[in-house]
Write an enzyme that holds these catalytic residues in place. Structure first.
Site, PDB file in Angstrom:
ATOM      1  N   ARG A   1       0.833  -1.210   0.000  1.00  0.00           N
ATOM      2  CA  ARG A   1       0.000   0.000   0.000  1.00  0.00           C
ATOM      3  C   ARG A   1       0.864   1.256   0.000  1.00  0.00           C
ATOM      4  NH1 ARG A   1      -5.409  -0.442   0.877  1.00  0.00           N
ATOM      5  NH2 ARG A   1      -5.400  -2.552   1.659  1.00  0.00           N
ATOM      6  N   ASP A  12      -8.992   2.049  -8.333  1.00  0.00           N
ATOM      7  CA  ASP A  12      -9.659   1.679  -7.083  1.00  0.00           C
ATOM      8  C   ASP A  12      -9.746   0.159  -6.937  1.00  0.00           C
ATOM      9  OD1 ASP A  12     -11.035   2.118  -4.735  1.00  0.00           O
ATOM     10  OD2 ASP A  12     -12.989   2.300  -5.688  1.00  0.00           O
ATOM     11  N   ASN A  14     -11.895  16.662   4.160  1.00  0.00           N
ATOM     12  CA  ASN A  14     -12.745  15.471   4.020  1.00  0.00           C
ATOM     13  C   ASN A  14     -11.957  14.281   3.475  1.00  0.00           C
ATOM     14  OD1 ASN A  14     -12.391  16.181   1.356  1.00  0.00           O
ATOM     15  ND2 ASN A  14     -14.562  16.483   0.899  1.00  0.00           N
ATOM     16  N   CYS A  55      -7.376  24.721   1.419  1.00  0.00           N
ATOM     17  CA  CYS A  55      -8.600  24.661   2.241  1.00  0.00           C
ATOM     18  C   CYS A  55      -8.687  25.845   3.209  1.00  0.00           C
ATOM     19  CB  CYS A  55      -8.653  23.360   3.039  1.00  0.00           C
ATOM     20  SG  CYS A  55      -9.187  21.949   2.067  1.00  0.00           S
ATOM     21  N   SER A  77     -21.179   6.507   3.503  1.00  0.00           N
ATOM     22  CA  SER A  77     -20.759   5.639   2.384  1.00  0.00           C
ATOM     23  C   SER A  77     -20.403   4.249   2.887  1.00  0.00           C
ATOM     24  CB  SER A  77     -19.563   6.243   1.650  1.00  0.00           C
ATOM     25  OG  SER A  77     -19.975   7.315   0.851  1.00  0.00           O
TER      26      SER A  77
END
EC number: 1.17.99.6
Length: 310
Positions: free
Chosen positions: A61, A133, A154, A187, A215
């Site tokens: 990863r 993905d 987020n 941001c 989600s």
């Protein structure tokens, strides 16, 4: 005169544009040193909920050279899915915008296969793999490292020109390319996404407790949804766009040009009663090639009943 590395980088970006990707950035493949302690801490706190697969392949990863032997570069790509019409504004149950049309895994994966074919035609023998993905790749982090945007509060990748309604994809290849480098975070002091999240899933800047995220609750969680969220779902039955919808950078979103992402004609017509009375047959017809199939009919009906009985 351009060096071979510069020429190849230019060619890669030209192919990306030809294939309809809005943004393309490149990075040197290697270990994501800054991300290692963040990922370890996130897992330790149990923020991945019941997504046990997140605990697997920790090294892969963080290091794409362990995923693709001999990898030299990560090419990060963004493909727009912002719809012409926001179906969730109707008085019905809501599904995330990314799931309106055909499953993006198929649409974008096909483009990535074309991408590799073009590389072989125009550059020669290049080894590598393509991802959308679909593997332990930290796609948002690589996209940020490649200058395509920054990670918002987020945790999503925010692009200064076009916001965040994008699918991310990668080519991990054994071709040396110029590095783009990251951009700054824009941001500022804005906390709109944090303030708007009904389940308080954004626990720190850029840190999501997935076990509280709508989600996750409507897609990833296979058990019953905990009762604590019964009045917080805001009619979302597959995914959630709240933190994106309120983000000021998404005022720059432009509708996509991908015919395959257009919603099924019947999807727009469903009211709450239609959803509640949905049959397996109608589910299979409307969502035959959609990402919504991930929940299966039983999962979608669980979500609808949960909200309905709140």
């Amino acid at each position: 005169m351009l060096s071979l590395k510069e020429r190849n980088t230019k060619l890669i970006k030209s192919i990306a544009s030809d294939l309809g990707f809005d943004f393309c950035g490149t990075s040197k493949a290697g270990f994501l040193e800054e991300e290692a302690p963040k990922l370890e801490n996130w897992l330790k706190k149990g923020y991945h909920g019941k997504m046990k697969y997140m605990e697997n392949h920790f090294d892969k990863r963080l290091d794409p050279t362990k995923l693709v032997e001999g990898a030299k570069s990560v090419v990060s790509l963004m493909y727009n899915y912002y719809p012409e019409e926001d179906i969730s504004k109707s008085d019905s149950y809501k599904i995330a915008k990314y799931a309106y049309g055909k499953d993006y895994h198929f649409v974008v994966k096909d483009k990535l296969k074309d991408f590799m074919s073009r590389i072989h035609q125009e550059i020669g023998e290049v080894d590598g793999r393509v991802f959308v993905d679909s593997a332990p790749v930290m796609e948002r982090q690589w996209a940020a490292k490649s200058g395509l945007g920054w990670l918002g509060k987020n945790s999503l990748l925010l692009n200064k020109q076009r916001g965040s309604f994008y699918f991310l994809a990668e080519l991990i290849i054994d071709l040396e390319l110029e590095e783009d480098g990251p951009i700054k975070d824009y941001c500022g002091t804005c906390t709109k996404c944090i303030d708007a999240c009904p389940t308080d899933a954004i626990v720190a800047d850029g840190v999501i407790d997935a076990s509280k995220c709508i989600s996750y609750l409507t897609i990833e969680l296979k058990d019953e949804i905990p009762s604590q969220f019964s009045n917080q779902m805001e009619d979302w039955i597959f995914g959630c766009d709240i933190c994106q919808d309120v983000c000021p950078w998404n005022r720059f979103s432009k509708p996509h040009q991908e015919p395959l992402f257009k919603p099924h004609s019947k999807l727009k017509e469903l009211n709450k009663r239609d959803w509640q009375e949905l049959t397996q047959e109608v589910f299979s017809e409307i969502f035959r090639k959609s990402a919504v199939k991930r929940t299966k009919y039983s999962g979608l009906m669980r979500n609808i009943n949960y909200i309905n009985n709140a």
